[in-house]
Enzyme design. Structure first.
Site, PDB file in Angstrom:
ATOM      1  N   GLU A  40       0.849  -1.190   0.000  1.00  0.00           N
ATOM      2  CA  GLU A  40       0.000   0.000   0.000  1.00  0.00           C
ATOM      3  C   GLU A  40       0.892   1.250   0.000  1.00  0.00           C
ATOM      4  O   GLU A  40       1.936   1.286   0.641  1.00  0.00           O
ATOM      5  CB  GLU A  40      -0.887  -0.011   1.246  1.00  0.00           C
ATOM      6  CG  GLU A  40      -1.882   1.139   1.310  1.00  0.00           C
ATOM      7  CD  GLU A  40      -2.755   1.097   2.559  1.00  0.00           C
ATOM      8  OE1 GLU A  40      -3.848   1.678   2.528  1.00  0.00           O
ATOM      9  OE2 GLU A  40      -2.335   0.471   3.569  1.00  0.00           O
ATOM     10  N   LYS A 113     -10.206   1.201  -2.290  1.00  0.00           N
ATOM     11  CA  LYS A 113     -10.279   0.670  -0.924  1.00  0.00           C
ATOM     12  C   LYS A 113     -11.644   0.926  -0.304  1.00  0.00           C
ATOM     13  O   LYS A 113     -12.118   2.058  -0.242  1.00  0.00           O
ATOM     14  CB  LYS A 113      -9.184   1.323  -0.081  1.00  0.00           C
ATOM     15  CG  LYS A 113      -9.019   0.764   1.316  1.00  0.00           C
ATOM     16  CD  LYS A 113      -7.841   1.433   2.021  1.00  0.00           C
ATOM     17  CE  LYS A 113      -7.570   0.884   3.403  1.00  0.00           C
ATOM     18  NZ  LYS A 113      -6.410   1.561   4.041  1.00  0.00           N
ATOM     19  N   CYS A 155      -5.125  -3.493   3.031  1.00  0.00           N
ATOM     20  CA  CYS A 155      -4.819  -3.193   4.429  1.00  0.00           C
ATOM     21  C   CYS A 155      -5.997  -3.381   5.398  1.00  0.00           C
ATOM     22  O   CYS A 155      -6.307  -4.493   5.785  1.00  0.00           O
ATOM     23  CB  CYS A 155      -4.243  -1.777   4.530  1.00  0.00           C
ATOM     24  SG  CYS A 155      -3.271  -1.492   6.049  1.00  0.00           S
TER      25      CYS A 155
END
Length: 274
Positions: A40, A113, A155
């Site tokens: 990321e 995301k 993440c």
């Protein structure tokens, strides 16, 4: 086919990070058809929100995406940029997007995301509010490598089991988890969460993390790894920059799923809005 997770210590200067990623690709020595994951914020981390916003690109064009396309084509690999900033309608916020490139250098898929990291952590930073800078995505994303389907996550998504269950329902065999997991939360939960998601859904997980102390004093955990569908850690890069590498074994994957057909025994079915 090799699954490769590249662990980086990115800073706020794009050129530095692209050079670091190039060096790591050379170190990893991927072969044609391999799957390589960057962490990321691989191209910019620790420079502050203004810097991050200033490098945001429109999907499909821009210098970071051009570099990714060139590297994928150079090695003949599937190259996935853990996340880069991409333009949103809002002027003061952007998406944080994972981008998958084919061996021909084509942008195959993007994933914005879904779950933004708005939490308080007892570390050097203390408070994280990604929603101040980013717009949350709204869609699942995956891409195909021949007969192999690869799901995309980023993440904080790792803490939401239903996302991985939905990706398994869509036929995914591998899920990618690029991350900048904090040192504090990473030490406590990173490996446990990765192994749980792999076991629950009988998937390979490829997890590429940032590592070390960054310019803005953020501390990331490292421990990039490849986890198989039985929950075994096949390779681990504990600290420092470098690759984690392991083979993808479709026979093992099918054997585990055939012997323990978990989805067939589920009593509740998850839905997803189109």
């Amino acid at each position: 086919m090799k699954l490769i997770a590249l662990q980086m210590t990115s800073n706020g200067v794009v050129e530095d990070n692209l050079k670091q990623a190039e060096d790591l690709l050379q170190q990893a020595k991927p072969k044609a058809g391999d799957l390589v994951l960057l962490p990321e914020n691989f191209a910019c981390y620790g420079g502050g929100d203004k810097v991050y916003m200033s490098i945001a690109e429109h999907l499909g064009k821009g210098p970071i995406q051009t570099w990714l396309s060139q590297q994928a084509k150079l090695y003949g690999i599937y190259l996935v940029a853990g996340s880069v900033p991409t333009k949103a309608v809002e002027q003061h916020r952007c998406y944080t997007s994972s981008l998958a490139f084919s061996p021909a250098g084509e942008l195959l898929q993007h994933y914005h995301k879904l779950h933004l990291f708005d939490v308080d952590v007892a570390d050097n930073v203390g408070s994280y509010r990604e929603s101040d800078s980013f717009v949350a995505g709204e869609q699942l994303a995956w891409f195909d490598m021949g007969a192999i389907r690869v799901g995309m996550a980023i993440c904080f998504d790792l803490r939401f089991p239903y996302l991985f269950q939905l990706l398994r329902q869509q036929g995914c065999d591998i899920v990618l988890v690029p991350a900048a997991f904090t040192a504090l939360t990473g030490e406590a939960h990173w490996q446990a969460l990765l192994q749980a998601r792999a076991i629950e859904n009988q998937l390979y997980l490829v997890a590429a993390n940032q590592t070390g102390t960054h310019k803005n004093q953020r501390q990331t955990w490292g421990h990039s790894m490849i986890v198989d569908p039985w929950g075994r850690c096949l390779d681990l890069q504990p600290s420092g920059t470098g690759p984690a590498r392991a083979d993808f074994n479709p026979q093992l994957l099918q054997q585990i799923r055939d012997r323990m057909p978990v989805p067939l025994h589920g009593q509740l079915q998850l839905g997803w809005r189109e």
